[in-house]
Structure formats: structure tokens, C-alpha cells
Design a protein around this motif. Sequence first.
Motif, PDB file in Angstrom:
ATOM      1  N   LYS A   1      -0.753 102.213 134.506  1.00 27.84           N
ATOM      2  CA  LYS A   1      -0.709 103.687 134.592  1.00 27.84           C
ATOM      3  C   LYS A   1       0.197 104.435 133.732  1.00 27.84           C
ATOM      4  CE  LYS A   1      -2.048 103.684 139.472  1.00 27.84           C
ATOM      5  NZ  LYS A   1      -1.623 104.050 141.103  1.00 27.84           N
ATOM      6  N   VAL A   2       1.194 103.638 133.308  1.00 26.49           N
ATOM      7  CA  VAL A   2       2.349 104.411 132.402  1.00 26.49           C
ATOM      8  C   VAL A   2       2.150 104.337 130.931  1.00 26.49           C
ATOM      9  CG1 VAL A   2       4.925 104.128 131.939  1.00 26.49           C
ATOM     10  CG2 VAL A   2       4.007 103.503 134.264  1.00 26.49           C
ATOM     11  N   CYS A   3       2.198 105.817 130.500  1.00 22.08           N
ATOM     12  CA  CYS A   3       2.319 106.039 128.990  1.00 22.08           C
ATOM     13  C   CYS A   3       3.666 106.647 128.721  1.00 22.08           C
ATOM     14  CB  CYS A   3       1.263 106.783 128.646  1.00 22.08           C
ATOM     15  SG  CYS A   3      -0.342 106.218 128.716  1.00 22.08           S
ATOM     16  N   THR A   4       4.206 106.321 127.554  1.00 23.30           N
ATOM     17  CA  THR A   4       5.353 106.773 126.997  1.00 23.30           C
ATOM     18  C   THR A   4       5.072 106.780 125.553  1.00 23.30           C
ATOM     19  OG1 THR A   4       6.726 104.873 126.599  1.00 23.30           O
ATOM     20  CG2 THR A   4       6.771 105.791 128.804  1.00 23.30           C
ATOM     21  N   ARG A   5       6.114 107.477 124.804  1.00 21.08           N
ATOM     22  CA  ARG A   5       6.215 107.588 123.368  1.00 21.08           C
ATOM     23  C   ARG A   5       7.274 106.300 122.994  1.00 21.08           C
ATOM     24  NH1 ARG A   5       8.499 113.107 121.714  1.00 21.08           N
ATOM     25  NH2 ARG A   5       8.310 112.389 119.715  1.00 21.08           N
ATOM     26  N   SER A   6       7.435 106.086 121.723  1.00 21.84           N
ATOM     27  CA  SER A   6       8.186 104.932 121.347  1.00 21.84           C
ATOM     28  C   SER A   6       9.544 104.755 122.279  1.00 21.84           C
ATOM     29  CB  SER A   6       8.758 104.849 119.967  1.00 21.84           C
ATOM     30  OG  SER A   6       9.480 103.886 119.666  1.00 21.84           O
ATOM     31  N   GLY A   7       9.828 103.583 122.780  1.00 19.61           N
ATOM     32  CA  GLY A   7      11.113 103.529 123.594  1.00 19.61           C
ATOM     33  C   GLY A   7      12.229 103.774 122.794  1.00 19.61           C
ATOM     34  N   SER A   8      12.267 103.589 121.348  1.00 23.02           N
ATOM     35  CA  SER A   8      13.402 103.772 120.572  1.00 23.02           C
ATOM     36  C   SER A   8      13.432 105.268 120.123  1.00 23.02           C
ATOM     37  CB  SER A   8      13.449 102.968 119.341  1.00 23.02           C
ATOM     38  OG  SER A   8      12.420 103.132 118.610  1.00 23.02           O
ATOM     39  N   HIS A   9      12.687 106.154 120.443  1.00 28.56           N
ATOM     40  CA  HIS A   9      12.728 107.447 120.157  1.00 28.56           C
ATOM     41  C   HIS A   9      13.943 107.986 120.900  1.00 28.56           C
ATOM     42  CE1 HIS A   9      11.936 111.937 120.207  1.00 28.56           C
ATOM     43  NE2 HIS A   9      11.341 111.414 118.957  1.00 28.56           N
ATOM     44  N   PRO A  10      14.804 108.900 120.343  1.00 22.25           N
ATOM     45  CA  PRO A  10      15.922 109.443 120.974  1.00 22.25           C
ATOM     46  C   PRO A  10      15.806 110.067 122.238  1.00 22.25           C
ATOM     47  CG  PRO A  10      15.780 110.201 118.468  1.00 22.25           C
ATOM     48  CD  PRO A  10      14.577 109.588 118.868  1.00 22.25           C
TER      49      PRO A  10
ATOM     50  N   ALA B   1       5.579  96.362 131.639  1.00 24.31           N
ATOM     51  CA  ALA B   1       4.230  95.651 132.378  1.00 24.31           C
ATOM     52  C   ALA B   1       3.347  96.553 132.930  1.00 24.31           C
ATOM     53  CB  ALA B   1       5.087  94.748 133.444  1.00 24.31           C
ATOM     54  N   ASN B   2       3.859  97.903 133.164  1.00 25.85           N
ATOM     55  CA  ASN B   2       2.886  98.882 133.825  1.00 25.85           C
ATOM     56  C   ASN B   2       2.364  99.650 132.658  1.00 25.85           C
ATOM     57  OD1 ASN B   2       3.827  98.024 136.369  1.00 25.85           O
ATOM     58  ND2 ASN B   2       5.197  99.603 136.660  1.00 25.85           N
ATOM     59  N   MET B   3       2.407  99.368 131.583  1.00 23.25           N
ATOM     60  CA  MET B   3       1.919 100.420 130.662  1.00 23.25           C
ATOM     61  C   MET B   3       0.524 100.312 130.486  1.00 23.25           C
ATOM     62  SD  MET B   3       4.709 100.594 127.496  1.00 23.25           S
ATOM     63  CE  MET B   3       6.178 101.223 127.596  1.00 23.25           C
ATOM     64  N   ALA B   4      -0.315 101.595 130.473  1.00 31.21           N
ATOM     65  CA  ALA B   4      -1.791 101.882 130.135  1.00 31.21           C
ATOM     66  C   ALA B   4      -2.169 101.255 128.670  1.00 31.21           C
ATOM     67  CB  ALA B   4      -2.092 102.816 130.675  1.00 31.21           C
TER      68      ALA B   4
ATOM     69  N   ARG C   1      -1.406 115.078 127.405  1.00 27.32           N
ATOM     70  CA  ARG C   1      -2.703 114.880 127.350  1.00 27.32           C
ATOM     71  C   ARG C   1      -3.618 114.022 127.672  1.00 27.32           C
ATOM     72  NH1 ARG C   1      -4.258 119.582 124.759  1.00 27.32           N
ATOM     73  NH2 ARG C   1      -2.609 120.750 123.355  1.00 27.32           N
ATOM     74  N   ALA C   2      -2.784 112.705 127.457  1.00 22.32           N
ATOM     75  CA  ALA C   2      -3.454 111.366 127.744  1.00 22.32           C
ATOM     76  C   ALA C   2      -3.269 111.233 129.321  1.00 22.32           C
ATOM     77  CB  ALA C   2      -2.653 110.367 127.394  1.00 22.32           C
ATOM     78  N   VAL C   3      -2.500 111.997 130.196  1.00 21.34           N
ATOM     79  CA  VAL C   3      -2.425 111.965 131.494  1.00 21.34           C
ATOM     80  C   VAL C   3      -3.524 112.731 132.129  1.00 21.34           C
ATOM     81  CG1 VAL C   3      -1.293 112.767 133.524  1.00 21.34           C
ATOM     82  CG2 VAL C   3      -0.001 111.506 131.896  1.00 21.34           C
ATOM     83  N   ALA C   4      -3.941 113.828 131.430  1.00 21.55           N
ATOM     84  CA  ALA C   4      -4.897 114.993 131.935  1.00 21.55           C
ATOM     85  C   ALA C   4      -6.251 114.089 131.730  1.00 21.55           C
ATOM     86  CB  ALA C   4      -4.745 116.280 130.849  1.00 21.55           C
ATOM     87  N   SER C   5      -6.491 113.371 130.651  1.00 19.74           N
ATOM     88  CA  SER C   5      -7.796 112.816 130.408  1.00 19.74           C
ATOM     89  C   SER C   5      -8.254 111.579 131.273  1.00 19.74           C
ATOM     90  CB  SER C   5      -7.585 112.340 128.844  1.00 19.74           C
ATOM     91  OG  SER C   5      -6.963 111.296 128.404  1.00 19.74           O
TER      92      SER C   5
ATOM     93  N   CYS D   1      -3.870 107.703 131.125  1.00 17.88           N
ATOM     94  CA  CYS D   1      -2.844 107.226 131.898  1.00 17.88           C
ATOM     95  C   CYS D   1      -2.783 107.810 133.072  1.00 17.88           C
ATOM     96  CB  CYS D   1      -1.735 107.742 131.003  1.00 17.88           C
ATOM     97  SG  CYS D   1      -1.721 107.374 129.216  1.00 17.88           S
ATOM     98  N   GLY D   2      -2.154 107.264 134.095  1.00  8.44           N
ATOM     99  CA  GLY D   2      -1.610 108.124 135.332  1.00  8.44           C
ATOM    100  C   GLY D   2      -0.535 108.771 135.429  1.00  8.44           C
ATOM    101  N   ILE D   3       0.547 108.392 134.589  1.00 11.98           N
ATOM    102  CA  ILE D   3       1.816 108.958 134.489  1.00 11.98           C
ATOM    103  C   ILE D   3       2.505 108.765 133.040  1.00 11.98           C
ATOM    104  CG2 ILE D   3       4.162 108.452 135.755  1.00 11.98           C
ATOM    105  CD1 ILE D   3       2.980 106.519 137.807  1.00 11.98           C
ATOM    106  N   ALA D   4       3.306 109.714 132.830  1.00 15.07           N
ATOM    107  CA  ALA D   4       4.027 109.571 131.595  1.00 15.07           C
ATOM    108  C   ALA D   4       5.323 110.469 131.513  1.00 15.07           C
ATOM    109  CB  ALA D   4       3.097 110.513 130.688  1.00 15.07           C
ATOM    110  N   LEU D   5       6.293 110.210 130.711  1.00 17.22           N
ATOM    111  CA  LEU D   5       7.578 110.934 130.661  1.00 17.22           C
ATOM    112  C   LEU D   5       7.177 112.155 129.361  1.00 17.22           C
ATOM    113  CD1 LEU D   5       9.830 107.829 130.268  1.00 17.22           C
ATOM    114  CD2 LEU D   5       9.864 109.720 132.060  1.00 17.22           C
ATOM    115  N   SER D   6       7.902 113.134 129.862  1.00 16.15           N
ATOM    116  CA  SER D   6       7.902 114.109 128.835  1.00 16.15           C
ATOM    117  C   SER D   6       9.049 115.076 128.968  1.00 16.15           C
ATOM    118  CB  SER D   6       6.514 114.941 129.125  1.00 16.15           C
ATOM    119  OG  SER D   6       6.714 116.010 128.261  1.00 16.15           O
ATOM    120  N   ASN D   7       9.540 115.670 127.758  1.00 11.35           N
ATOM    121  CA  ASN D   7      10.433 116.797 127.942  1.00 11.35           C
ATOM    122  C   ASN D   7       9.874 118.056 128.716  1.00 11.35           C
ATOM    123  OD1 ASN D   7      12.724 115.519 127.158  1.00 11.35           O
ATOM    124  ND2 ASN D   7      12.711 116.351 124.848  1.00 11.35           N
ATOM    125  N   SER D   8      10.569 118.774 129.455  1.00  8.54           N
ATOM    126  CA  SER D   8      10.177 119.721 130.326  1.00  8.54           C
ATOM    127  C   SER D   8       9.541 121.108 129.454  1.00  8.54           C
ATOM    128  CB  SER D   8      11.049 120.478 131.125  1.00  8.54           C
ATOM    129  OG  SER D   8      12.372 120.728 130.476  1.00  8.54           O
TER     130      SER D   8
END
Length: 348
Positions: free
Chosen positions: A162-171, A198-201, A213-217, A220-227
Amino acid sequence: MSALSTGIKAAIAALALGGAFAATAQEPVLNLYSARHYQTDEALYTDFTKATGVKINRVDADDAGILARLRSEGASSPADVVLLVDAARLWRAEAEGLFQPVDSKLLETRLPATLRGKDQGAGSQWFGYSTRARVIVFNKAEVQREDADTYQELADPKNKGKVCTRSGSHPYNLSLFGSIYEHIGAAATETWLKGVVANMARSPKGGDTDQIRAVASGECGIALSNSYYVARLMRSSKPEDKAVVEKIGVIFPNQDSWGTHVNIAGGALAKHSPHPEAGIKFLEYLASDAAQAHFANGNNEYPAVTSVKVANPALDALGTFKSELIPLSVVGLNSVRVQQLLDRADYK
């Protein structure tokens, strides 16, 4: 192209830049290196010039590009003030000796100590002027809020696939991971990162808006984002953005424990500033009520000066939250340590 011709072109470009700055040397100027690429910031610069008569010459690049430029220019750098959008990068620049301390009672009074570089007796070397929360966005049709209301749950097996993120090494992620490192230690952070992977979509890619947008579509079920990326979509009049907002929920994680991680956009006086008085004047201006309100209302960030009133319907709709209180100078240091853990966790 030969290395020689490349070097000649670089030299010509440097001379051209120097000439541009030198051409205005007879009038009050401020040479600004900025990683803030927001059109709404133009009003900040215009208002400063109107109030002080100091003209701003601006060079735009990302955080990494600005730091590389400062290293390359060395003592001949024309930079007066540096604006970056991440605590880890501000910490790194301080560690490399690219900034100089600023002894300002105004900045010490208005900006919380947790949002400033460490004061080693001559003033802080960088200052956070706005904050953004690292929130969790979830698909309301597929995920229950209580299954994703902590950062730890991103690694819980119940969220596998379910999990989506941008690159792990992004600041933005490095700073979050650096704060988690401070809370739970190195070994537990490595285990957590492996659980997130292990949980990444899908493999990490794109920016924060892409994750939303990937969560809305439903990708992904869950994602990290800046507010502020969420708030930007909330304030959009585009039908496609409104459709995205209707499908997502937003969580300020860890409200029952250490609080939500916040990062900053911050500024510093360059080590070799040719106009330090103008530089300090600009840094103090960014802590004014007018500038602080602009950060909130113009770019959907939270003001660092807590007394400033926010008139932003999206931020109002997101509501209040408890933020963590770890000094961001500590987060910056930890982000370097986390990079090794990312490699071992195979977090791309």
C-alpha cells in the motif's frame, strides 16, 4: 565537447554573473541564492526592496546546486544570503563552513530555538522561517485512518502493498528518517526502513504531488507528503485537483506520542557575504509579521513565528496538530547517518 572548451564556457559564465552583480555595486544590493522556486515569493522580494531600497539580485537553483556553487566559488562568492528548503541541507552547509553566525536579538526572540542552528556563542548560522509537516495521505475507500496514524505503521505488515514515497534519499524523507532515528535509535530505524520497503506498492518515484495523486487513483493506499502540497491541491479550482482531494484523507502522524515531523525553509548569511548588513536586514525581514503571513497565505506553509495569524482556508481545514520538538540541527546530523541505513534497506 572538450574539457578545455567546457572550462572556458564555465569561466565566461562566471564572469558574466560577476559583471551582473558588479553593475549594481553603486546602489544598495543583496545577492540572494535561493532554492525557493515559488512564484508567490516574488511579493516578498518586492516588498523588501520597497521598504529598504535594497535591490535583490537572485540566483535560483535547488539546494544541492546552491551548495555546489558556494563550494566552487569559495571566498570569491558574491552570495549574501542563502535560502534552502531543508534542515539537513542547512546543517550540512553549516558543517562545511559555508555560512557565518548572525548575532541578532530580533531573530533569537521571534524564531524558536528548535528552528535555528546551534548557537555557539556568536549567534546561529541558519534560521527556519517557515515549516511544513510531513503528513500521511491515505485513500479513504481503501485504508482506515487508524491503520496509518503513525509513521511506524508504514512498516506494519497490515499495510503491505500500500505504501508509496518519493526517493528515500530525497531531503524531505531524509529529514523525516533523521527524526525517527532520534526517537528510536539506529537498529530500530533500519528495521523500520526495511519494513517500509517491504510494504511498497511500487518503487519510489516522483514528487510529493505524484504520491498524492497515486493515492487518489488507487495505485497506492498510503503515501508521505509535505503538508503544503496537500494544501495547494485543496486550494486549486481545477476539477481534477478537486477530485483528488475528495478521495484522500490527511493524517498528522504520532499525535499520541512524539508528534508530527516538521521540516523548514530557512536562510543564512553566506560565509563571504560582500554585503553583510543588507544580508542581516533581509534575514530579519523574513521574520517580520508581513513576511511570515506571506509564507502561510502565499505558499501554504506554517509561519515559524507562532504569534502570526494565518488566513489560509486550506491550512484551517487541515486543523491544528502537535509537532515534534527535536532541534532540527540534530535532525540534520542524523540524516547523514540514515543514508547508510537506506543503502542496507535497499530503499531507492
